[in-house]
Design a protein around this motif. Structure first.
Motif, PDB file in Angstrom:
ATOM      1  N   UNK A 188      13.975 -27.849  11.317  1.00  0.00           N
ATOM      2  CA  UNK A 188      12.612 -27.599  10.834  1.00  0.00           C
ATOM      3  C   UNK A 188      11.961 -26.449  11.599  1.00  0.00           C
ATOM      4  N   UNK A 189      11.062 -25.784  10.900  1.00  0.00           N
ATOM      5  CA  UNK A 189      10.241 -24.704  11.443  1.00  0.00           C
ATOM      6  C   UNK A 189      11.098 -23.629  12.136  1.00  0.00           C
ATOM      7  N   UNK A 190      11.983 -23.044  11.354  1.00  0.00           N
ATOM      8  CA  UNK A 190      12.815 -21.959  11.876  1.00  0.00           C
ATOM      9  C   UNK A 190      12.637 -20.721  10.996  1.00  0.00           C
ATOM     10  N   UNK A 191      12.956 -19.569  11.562  1.00  0.00           N
ATOM     11  CA  UNK A 191      12.902 -18.300  10.849  1.00  0.00           C
ATOM     12  C   UNK A 191      14.314 -17.920  10.393  1.00  0.00           C
ATOM     13  N   UNK A 192      14.378 -17.069   9.389  1.00  0.00           N
ATOM     14  CA  UNK A 192      15.658 -16.520   8.930  1.00  0.00           C
ATOM     15  C   UNK A 192      15.559 -15.000   8.988  1.00  0.00           C
ATOM     16  N   UNK A 193      16.196 -14.422  10.018  1.00  0.00           N
ATOM     17  CA  UNK A 193      16.186 -12.979  10.218  1.00  0.00           C
ATOM     18  C   UNK A 193      17.457 -12.383   9.629  1.00  0.00           C
ATOM     19  N   UNK A 194      17.299 -11.244   8.966  1.00  0.00           N
ATOM     20  CA  UNK A 194      18.452 -10.610   8.339  1.00  0.00           C
ATOM     21  C   UNK A 194      19.366  -9.971   9.377  1.00  0.00           C
ATOM     22  N   UNK A 195      20.702 -10.050   9.125  1.00  0.00           N
ATOM     23  CA  UNK A 195      21.661  -9.498  10.073  1.00  0.00           C
ATOM     24  C   UNK A 195      21.682  -7.984  10.086  1.00  0.00           C
ATOM     25  N   UNK A 196      21.565  -7.361   8.940  1.00  0.00           N
ATOM     26  CA  UNK A 196      21.616  -5.898   8.854  1.00  0.00           C
ATOM     27  C   UNK A 196      20.284  -5.274   9.262  1.00  0.00           C
ATOM     28  N   UNK A 197      19.207  -5.844   8.782  1.00  0.00           N
ATOM     29  CA  UNK A 197      17.864  -5.355   9.116  1.00  0.00           C
ATOM     30  C   UNK A 197      17.220  -6.406  10.027  1.00  0.00           C
ATOM     31  N   UNK A 198      17.564  -6.282  11.316  1.00  0.00           N
ATOM     32  CA  UNK A 198      17.274  -7.380  12.236  1.00  0.00           C
ATOM     33  C   UNK A 198      15.806  -7.540  12.606  1.00  0.00           C
ATOM     34  N   UNK A 199      14.945  -6.691  12.113  1.00  0.00           N
ATOM     35  CA  UNK A 199      13.510  -6.857  12.351  1.00  0.00           C
ATOM     36  C   UNK A 199      12.803  -7.533  11.169  1.00  0.00           C
ATOM     37  N   UNK A 200      13.559  -7.845  10.138  1.00  0.00           N
ATOM     38  CA  UNK A 200      12.966  -8.393   8.919  1.00  0.00           C
ATOM     39  C   UNK A 200      13.323  -9.873   8.754  1.00  0.00           C
ATOM     40  N   UNK A 201      12.306 -10.644   8.454  1.00  0.00           N
ATOM     41  CA  UNK A 201      12.444 -12.092   8.244  1.00  0.00           C
ATOM     42  C   UNK A 201      12.122 -12.423   6.784  1.00  0.00           C
ATOM     43  N   UNK A 202      12.838 -13.402   6.255  1.00  0.00           N
ATOM     44  CA  UNK A 202      12.571 -13.865   4.899  1.00  0.00           C
ATOM     45  C   UNK A 202      11.305 -14.720   4.894  1.00  0.00           C
ATOM     46  N   UNK A 203      10.542 -14.670   3.788  1.00  0.00           N
ATOM     47  CA  UNK A 203       9.336 -15.495   3.703  1.00  0.00           C
ATOM     48  C   UNK A 203       8.985 -15.805   2.249  1.00  0.00           C
ATOM     49  N   UNK A 204       8.171 -16.838   2.060  1.00  0.00           N
ATOM     50  CA  UNK A 204       7.633 -17.215   0.753  1.00  0.00           C
ATOM     51  C   UNK A 204       6.347 -16.427   0.517  1.00  0.00           C
ATOM     52  N   UNK A 205       6.281 -15.705  -0.581  1.00  0.00           N
ATOM     53  CA  UNK A 205       5.077 -14.941  -0.887  1.00  0.00           C
ATOM     54  C   UNK A 205       3.961 -15.873  -1.358  1.00  0.00           C
ATOM     55  N   UNK A 206       2.740 -15.566  -0.911  1.00  0.00           N
ATOM     56  CA  UNK A 206       1.589 -16.355  -1.362  1.00  0.00           C
ATOM     57  C   UNK A 206       1.276 -16.057  -2.824  1.00  0.00           C
ATOM     58  N   UNK A 207       1.253 -14.785  -3.177  1.00  0.00           N
ATOM     59  CA  UNK A 207       0.953 -14.372  -4.550  1.00  0.00           C
ATOM     60  C   UNK A 207       1.983 -13.331  -4.970  1.00  0.00           C
ATOM     61  N   UNK A 208       2.644 -13.590  -6.090  1.00  0.00           N
ATOM     62  CA  UNK A 208       3.657 -12.671  -6.591  1.00  0.00           C
ATOM     63  C   UNK A 208       3.828 -12.898  -8.088  1.00  0.00           C
ATOM     64  N   UNK A 209       4.142 -11.817  -8.790  1.00  0.00           N
ATOM     65  CA  UNK A 209       4.295 -11.925 -10.244  1.00  0.00           C
ATOM     66  C   UNK A 209       5.458 -12.827 -10.619  1.00  0.00           C
ATOM     67  N   UNK A 210       6.553 -12.775  -9.834  1.00  0.00           N
ATOM     68  CA  UNK A 210       7.744 -13.552 -10.163  1.00  0.00           C
ATOM     69  C   UNK A 210       8.120 -14.557  -9.072  1.00  0.00           C
TER      70      UNK A 210
END
Length: 362
Positions: free
Chosen positions: A191-213
């Motif tokens: 629980x309560x963990x981040x998912x950082x990308x291996x290639x772009x190691x400064x970028x984390x995945x997240x759920x958008x608050x507002x998005x068209x799709x």
């Protein structure tokens, strides 16, 4: 009532006795006297319209003497007289309420048999309501009732142990990775963990608050500014599908939302993308992918990898496993039907617990 009318006349009598005092009297009016004069002015109109209850000269005299008791309290008998008068007023009030209390006491006795029947019916109704609540299907990351089976033209397969509801085979408990019903809930493994990308190691995945799709996205903003949108929880489902465990990757901020895969349907060059999915929508008639698109497969790169603790996240779509990845030129998370490479490596922070045994990625 006669009791309240009598009390008003007592107040009026006392105010009259106070008004008749000589102006040269040495006794200053006490706070009680001033308060009773104010009450007398408020009750005066009502007293004129109500039937007058007789006030004895002794009561008038005791009311007038009450203020003398407040000022010259050396006379003990004076205070006693005032106390007795107040007791009489309370007796009059109690006498006025006795008939009402007797009627209330007699009422339930006449209908005691009916009340027993009503009590039994009420208990039966409560039991039925409780059973219906227990049987109601649940659709969240902790327990997901939809097995993936349908029953529009035939009954649910017996091996599912499911019930047909709105043309869907659902469980009274929780559905497992194999499409069967289980009594146990999904197991929270991280629980309560981040998912950082291996290639772009400064970028984390997240759920958008507002998005068209509602597509999953990545950000390099500090977690403090992300408002917990980049925090995930991981639930393990009971059962296995083709010898593999299945998981829900849910939002810590919005527990009803999980990561899932869908076809981009021409909105991007990639055929698939990852999206925030409300589990309650997975039982909708228009949902064509079923629960397999949100029951995710996880694999580990292993301890010898250049990315310690890294995992890949995928789902079976149209008979093929689609892997979540980040490609050049976009910070949206898409799905690849081939090996995504470093763009498809995701590093949990903090690392997953040691007792979570994931299969090695191919």
């Amino acid at each position: 009532t006669s009791g309240s009318s009598r009390l008003r006349h007592l107040f009026l009598a006392r105010s009259t006795s106070l008004a008749q005092r000589p102006p040269w009297s040495d006794m200053a009016p006490t706070p009680i006297a001033a308060f009773l004069l104010l009450l007398a002015s408020c009750f005066a109109p009502a007293a004129g319209n109500a039937a007058a209850a007789p006030v004895s000269p002794e009561e008038v005299e005791a009311l007038a003497a009450d203020d003398e008791c407040e000022v010259t309290s050396a006379e003990g008998h004076c205070a006693l007289s005032a106390a007795q008068l107040r007791a009489k007023v309370r007796e009059h009030k109690a006498a006025a309420k006795e008939p009402e209390e007797e009627v209330e006491a007699e009422g339930p006795a006449e209908s005691s048999e009916g009340s027993d029947d009503e009590g039994e019916l009420s208990e039966e109704g409560e039991d039925a309501e409780a059973e219906s609540l227990l049987a109601a299907p649940v659709f969240n990351a902790e327990c997901f009732a939809f097995t993936g089976g349908t029953c529009a033209t035939s009954s649910c397969d017996a091996w599912r142990n499911a019930q047909c509801s709105m043309a869907k085979c659902v469980c009274s408990g929780c559905a497992g990775a194999d499409g069967k019903c289980y009594e146990q809930k999904n197991r929270l493994v991280a629980k309560r963990f981040y998912l950082t990308n291996g290639k772009y190691d400064k970028y984390k995945m997240y759920f958008q608050r507002m998005s068209a799709f509602d597509q999953m996205k990545t950000t390099k903003m500090w977690s403090t500014y992300n408002m917990d949108q980049d925090l995930f929880d991981l639930y393990e489902l009971p059962g296995e599908n083709d010898g593999k465990k299945a998981y829900f990757l849910s939002s810590s901020k919005w527990p009803a939302s999980v990561m899932g895969f869908k076809a981009t349907t021409g909105t991007a060059l990639s055929p698939f993308g990852t999206y925030a999915v409300d589990l309650a929508d997975k039982v909708a008639v228009l949902d064509t992918w079923g629960p397999s698109s949100v029951m995710l497969h996880l694999c580990s790169l292993g301890p010898k990898s250049s990315y310690p603790g890294a995992i890949q996240v995928g789902a079976v779509m149209a008979g093929k496993t689609v892997w979540a990845y980040l490609h050049h030129g976009s910070w949206l998370v898409y799905g690849s039907v081939t090996s995504p490479g470093e763009g498809g490596y995701w590093i949990p922070d903090p690392p997953f617990p040691a007792d979570l045994e994931l299969p090695l990625c191919d």
